[in-house]
Motif scaffolding. Sequence first.
Motif, PDB file in Angstrom:
ATOM      1  N   ILE A  87       0.850  -1.182   0.000  1.00 52.49           N
ATOM      2  CA  ILE A  87       0.000   0.000   0.000  1.00 52.49           C
ATOM      3  C   ILE A  87       0.890   1.237   0.000  1.00 52.49           C
ATOM      4  N   LEU A  88       0.756   2.040  -1.041  1.00 56.84           N
ATOM      5  CA  LEU A  88       1.487   3.305  -1.130  1.00 56.84           C
ATOM      6  C   LEU A  88       0.555   4.411  -0.669  1.00 56.84           C
ATOM      7  N   VAL A  89       0.919   5.075   0.413  1.00 59.25           N
ATOM      8  CA  VAL A  89       0.077   6.109   1.006  1.00 59.25           C
ATOM      9  C   VAL A  89       0.475   7.467   0.430  1.00 59.25           C
ATOM     10  N   GLU A  90      -0.454   8.072  -0.280  1.00 56.34           N
ATOM     11  CA  GLU A  90      -0.286   9.395  -0.889  1.00 56.34           C
ATOM     12  C   GLU A  90       0.977   9.501  -1.747  1.00 56.34           C
TER      13      GLU A  90
ATOM     14  N   PRO B 113      -3.383   9.043  -4.671  1.00 62.79           N
ATOM     15  CA  PRO B 113      -2.187   9.422  -5.436  1.00 62.79           C
ATOM     16  C   PRO B 113      -2.287  10.872  -5.907  1.00 62.79           C
ATOM     17  N   ARG B 114      -1.248  11.640  -5.670  1.00 63.70           N
ATOM     18  CA  ARG B 114      -1.260  13.074  -5.954  1.00 63.70           C
ATOM     19  C   ARG B 114      -1.533  13.405  -7.416  1.00 63.70           C
TER      20      ARG B 114
ATOM     21  N   CYS C 288       4.422   8.521   1.715  1.00 63.44           N
ATOM     22  CA  CYS C 288       4.670   9.358   0.533  1.00 63.44           C
ATOM     23  C   CYS C 288       6.130   9.799   0.496  1.00 63.44           C
ATOM     24  N   GLU C 289       6.554  10.159  -0.677  1.00 67.06           N
ATOM     25  CA  GLU C 289       7.951  10.493  -0.913  1.00 67.06           C
ATOM     26  C   GLU C 289       8.435  11.667  -0.058  1.00 67.06           C
TER      27      GLU C 289
ATOM     28  N   ASN D  73      14.298   6.211  -1.383  1.00 66.11           N
ATOM     29  CA  ASN D  73      13.124   6.628  -2.144  1.00 66.11           C
ATOM     30  C   ASN D  73      12.083   5.509  -2.066  1.00 66.11           C
ATOM     31  N   LEU D  74      10.900   5.803  -2.511  1.00 61.37           N
ATOM     32  CA  LEU D  74       9.771   4.897  -2.365  1.00 61.37           C
ATOM     33  C   LEU D  74      10.052   3.516  -2.962  1.00 61.37           C
ATOM     34  N   ALA D  75      10.529   3.466  -4.187  1.00 63.48           N
ATOM     35  CA  ALA D  75      10.793   2.177  -4.832  1.00 63.48           C
ATOM     36  C   ALA D  75      11.932   1.434  -4.154  1.00 63.48           C
ATOM     37  N   GLN D  76      12.924   2.144  -3.645  1.00 71.60           N
ATOM     38  CA  GLN D  76      14.008   1.479  -2.924  1.00 71.60           C
ATOM     39  C   GLN D  76      13.475   0.800  -1.670  1.00 71.60           C
TER      40      GLN D  76
END
Length: 168
Positions: free
Chosen positions: A7-10, A37-38, A116-117, A145-148
Amino acid sequence: MNQPVIILVEPQMGENIGMCARAMLNFGLTELRLVAPRDGWPNGRAVAASSGADDVVNSARVFKTLEEAIADLNIVYGTSPRHHDMVKTTLPCQQAAQHVRSEVAGGAKVGVLFGCERVGLTNEHISRCDALIKIPTNPDFYSLNLAQAVIVWAYAYFMTTDNTESHV
């Protein structure tokens, strides 16, 4: 096949979402949820950045709130490098991956939150978690970072049962 939900939050940029999908699929994870998602959804830049993980991107479910995104889950883990002023069990990444593997094998629906990033997970987000996952990093510079962050956790989870041969 039951597996943890990412789950990616914002999340902010479509490219970051696509790179997370790519990281997930590399380690066999396919269920992606996005909370507010922004840059909107669907997002063509996410597909381009996913480098072939189109199915993960295209099947991602979008939710307006975190509460909606986790409503069907039994256990929720949050990822955070920072100390929060809450009493939460905090597990190192590898140990958390083993716990999640056991919970999923037992039939639990488990989610792993990534913030979020810009600021990561807030205290409000953390308050919704059952436990926290800490990815060990340099204490003087812990900015993944998010993907890392997703790929490190997905790799740890994958390695809890990986019996594949090296392709190097």
